[in-house]
Design a protein around this motif. Structure first.
Motif, PDB file in Angstrom:
ATOM      1  N   ASP A  60       0.740   6.205   1.740  1.00  0.00           N
ATOM      2  CA  ASP A  60       0.303   4.905   2.242  1.00  0.00           C
ATOM      3  C   ASP A  60      -1.199   4.852   2.037  1.00  0.00           C
ATOM      4  O   ASP A  60      -1.963   5.503   2.754  1.00  0.00           O
ATOM      5  N   ALA A 117      -3.298   2.664   2.704  1.00  0.00           N
ATOM      6  CA  ALA A 117      -4.039   2.104   3.837  1.00  0.00           C
ATOM      7  C   ALA A 117      -4.375   3.183   4.862  1.00  0.00           C
ATOM      8  O   ALA A 117      -5.347   3.066   5.600  1.00  0.00           O
ATOM      9  N   GLN A 118      -3.574   4.267   4.896  1.00  0.00           N
ATOM     10  CA  GLN A 118      -3.798   5.357   5.850  1.00  0.00           C
ATOM     11  C   GLN A 118      -4.640   6.488   5.262  1.00  0.00           C
ATOM     12  O   GLN A 118      -5.548   6.987   5.914  1.00  0.00           O
ATOM     13  N   ASN A 119      -4.303   6.920   4.054  1.00  0.00           N
ATOM     14  CA  ASN A 119      -5.008   8.032   3.425  1.00  0.00           C
ATOM     15  C   ASN A 119      -4.843   7.910   1.915  1.00  0.00           C
ATOM     16  O   ASN A 119      -3.724   7.848   1.411  1.00  0.00           O
ATOM     17  N   THR A 177       0.811  -1.217   0.000  1.00  0.00           N
ATOM     18  CA  THR A 177       0.000   0.000   0.000  1.00  0.00           C
ATOM     19  C   THR A 177       0.846   1.271   0.000  1.00  0.00           C
ATOM     20  O   THR A 177       0.308   2.364  -0.040  1.00  0.00           O
ATOM     21  N   MET A 225       1.659  10.685   3.234  1.00  0.00           N
ATOM     22  CA  MET A 225       1.965  10.596   4.661  1.00  0.00           C
ATOM     23  C   MET A 225       3.188  11.435   4.995  1.00  0.00           C
ATOM     24  O   MET A 225       3.364  11.867   6.124  1.00  0.00           O
TER      25      MET A 225
END
Length: 72
Positions: free
Chosen positions: A29, A31-33, A14, A38
């Motif tokens: 990332d 999976a985060q945003n 990701t 990030m």
């Protein structure tokens, strides 16, 4: 800003990085945003044209338009 190179991380599916003509590296990332990096870092005044993740360590190498290499 023009993205010249993007590449996926070798450690996490990701995560990817992008380098731009204004000398910045952006690491995403998903999976985060999905919309914002990030982290972003201005590493050079020149256009960054190449990027590569190290296969053994968590290191990102970028290169500019005159052949200089920077380790992040």
């Amino acid at each position: 800003m023009l993205v010249l190179k993007n590449l996926a991380s070798l450690f996490n599916s990701t995560v990817f990085a992008a380098v731009t003509t204004d000398g910045k590296v952006h690491v995403f990332d998903l999976a985060q945003n999905k919309r914002e990096p990030m982290c972003s870092q201005k590493v050079d005044k020149r256009a960054l044209t190449k990027a590569a993740f190290n296969r053994k360590e968590f290191v990102l190498i970028v290169g500019d338009d005159i052949g200089r290499v920077i380790s992040l």
